[in-house]
Design an enzyme around this catalytic site. Structure first.
Site, PDB file in Angstrom:
ATOM      1  N   LYS A 224      33.790  59.009 -45.351  1.00  0.00           N
ATOM      2  CA  LYS A 224      32.154  57.546 -45.396  1.00  0.00           C
ATOM      3  C   LYS A 224      31.222  58.132 -46.173  1.00  0.00           C
ATOM      4  CE  LYS A 224      31.353  59.628 -41.245  1.00  0.00           C
ATOM      5  NZ  LYS A 224      32.002  61.064 -41.160  1.00  0.00           N
TER       6      LYS A 224
ATOM      7  N   ARG B 222      25.882  57.064 -34.471  1.00  0.00           N
ATOM      8  CA  ARG B 222      26.651  57.905 -33.874  1.00  0.00           C
ATOM      9  C   ARG B 222      27.024  57.864 -32.921  1.00  0.00           C
ATOM     10  NH1 ARG B 222      27.332  61.387 -38.113  1.00  0.00           N
ATOM     11  NH2 ARG B 222      29.213  62.852 -37.813  1.00  0.00           N
TER      12      ARG B 222
ATOM     13  N   ARG C 260      37.737  70.258 -48.394  1.00  0.00           N
ATOM     14  CA  ARG C 260      36.532  69.865 -48.678  1.00  0.00           C
ATOM     15  C   ARG C 260      35.456  71.321 -49.763  1.00  0.00           C
ATOM     16  NH1 ARG C 260      32.360  66.043 -45.656  1.00  0.00           N
ATOM     17  NH2 ARG C 260      33.068  67.942 -44.092  1.00  0.00           N
TER      18      ARG C 260
ATOM     19  N   ARG D 266      31.435  74.036 -46.173  1.00  0.00           N
ATOM     20  CA  ARG D 266      30.018  73.547 -45.602  1.00  0.00           C
ATOM     21  C   ARG D 266      30.488  74.638 -44.308  1.00  0.00           C
ATOM     22  NH1 ARG D 266      29.321  67.072 -44.402  1.00  0.00           N
ATOM     23  NH2 ARG D 266      29.610  68.094 -42.741  1.00  0.00           N
TER      24      ARG D 266
ATOM     25  N   ARG E 291      34.651  68.566 -33.721  1.00  0.00           N
ATOM     26  CA  ARG E 291      34.076  67.570 -34.044  1.00  0.00           C
ATOM     27  C   ARG E 291      34.893  65.736 -33.683  1.00  0.00           C
ATOM     28  NH1 ARG E 291      33.002  69.527 -40.417  1.00  0.00           N
ATOM     29  NH2 ARG E 291      32.559  67.173 -40.368  1.00  0.00           N
TER      30      ARG E 291
END
Ligand code: AP5
Ligand code: MG
Length: 214
Positions: free
Chosen positions: A13, A88, A127, A160, A171
């Site tokens: 996203k 969300r 990431r 992160r 998540r």
């Protein structure tokens, strides 16, 4: 042009929202980035949000909705914007629609970036995000020119806190329970666009541009 990016954590996203914002010259509004900036600056909002984020849970709706409604009312949003990570939950979507209706506005597109769960955990472990400007990279799919250093601002890159495999699993569960119902919500509003998020980053973007126009 008012656009919502939908998709699981790590679907891309943020990656696509940045490209859309640059091409169409509209602001990119990421609630996750706003919370991370607040955490970094030690604000009250940041302290509250961090307890939820670190567990892979959603921040309560009441901490998110006013923040986004205020943001989209700012002058730079007059030509449109791309929302990344908001709404969300169904209550967030309803609150957004209600706030826009008061201004005689509505969203134009909800773009769902589809990536199966199997691909997500692997993607997230690669990431890296810049501590200073938040730009996102991937050690394999979107590497920096110099390892560990942001191409954009020279800042250091980190993994992160919520990208540990066990938090990513959490998540994903939260996504399926609370966020996935938005796909039906926006299908019913006739603004849902589905794109395959497993292909190359630039090919995903080309699919999006086909829909939004040159
Ligand atoms: P947020 O920051 O929004 O996290 P998220 O939804 O979990 O999504 P991510 O940012 O992890 O993934 P992304 O889809 O942006 O993927 P990216 O482009 O980085 O939210 C974090 C937390 O804040 C939430 O868990 C919640 O606690 C809280 N929060 C935020 N908004 C909230 C709200 N509205 N309500 C309540 N709580 C809220 O890509 C991922 C990686 O894959 C990158 O390394 C990228 O380079 C790579 N990649 C991207 N596309 C491709 C591709 N096509 N092929 C290969 N690699 C790719
Ligand atoms: Mg993101």
């Amino acid at each position: 042009m008012k656009i919502i990016m939908l998709g699981a954590p790590g679907a891309g996203k943020g990656t696509q929202a940045k490209k859309i914002a640059a091409k169409y010259d509209i602001p990119h509004i990421s609630t996750g980035d706003i919370f991370r900036a607040n955490i970094k600056n030690g604000t009250e909002l940041g302290k509250k949000a961090k307890t939820f984020m670190d567990q892979g849970l959603l921040v309560p709706d009441e901490l998110v909705v006013d923040l986004v409604v205020d943001r989209v009312n700012q002058e730079d949003c007059s030509k449109g914007y791309v929302l990344d990570g908001f709404p969300r939950t169904i209550p967030q979507a309803e609150a957004l629609d209600a706030a826009l209706a008061k201004m005689n506005q509505k969203m134009d597109y909800a773009i769902n970036v589809e990536v199966p769960d199997e691909n997500i955990v692997q993607r997230m472990s690669g990431r890296r995000a810049c501590v200073d400007c938040g730009t996102t990279y991937h050690i394999v799919y979107a590497p920096t020119k110099q390892e560990g250093i942001c191409d954009n601002c020279g800042g250091n890159l980190i993994l992160r806190d919520d990208d540990k495999p066990e938090t990513v699993q959490k998540r994903l569960g939260v996504y399926h329970d609370q966020t996935q119902p938005l796909i039906e919500y926006y299908t019913d509003k006739n603004i849902l666009v589905e794109v395959d998020g497993t292909i190359d980053i630039n090919d995903v973007f080309a699919e999006i541009v086909k829909v939004l126009g040159e």
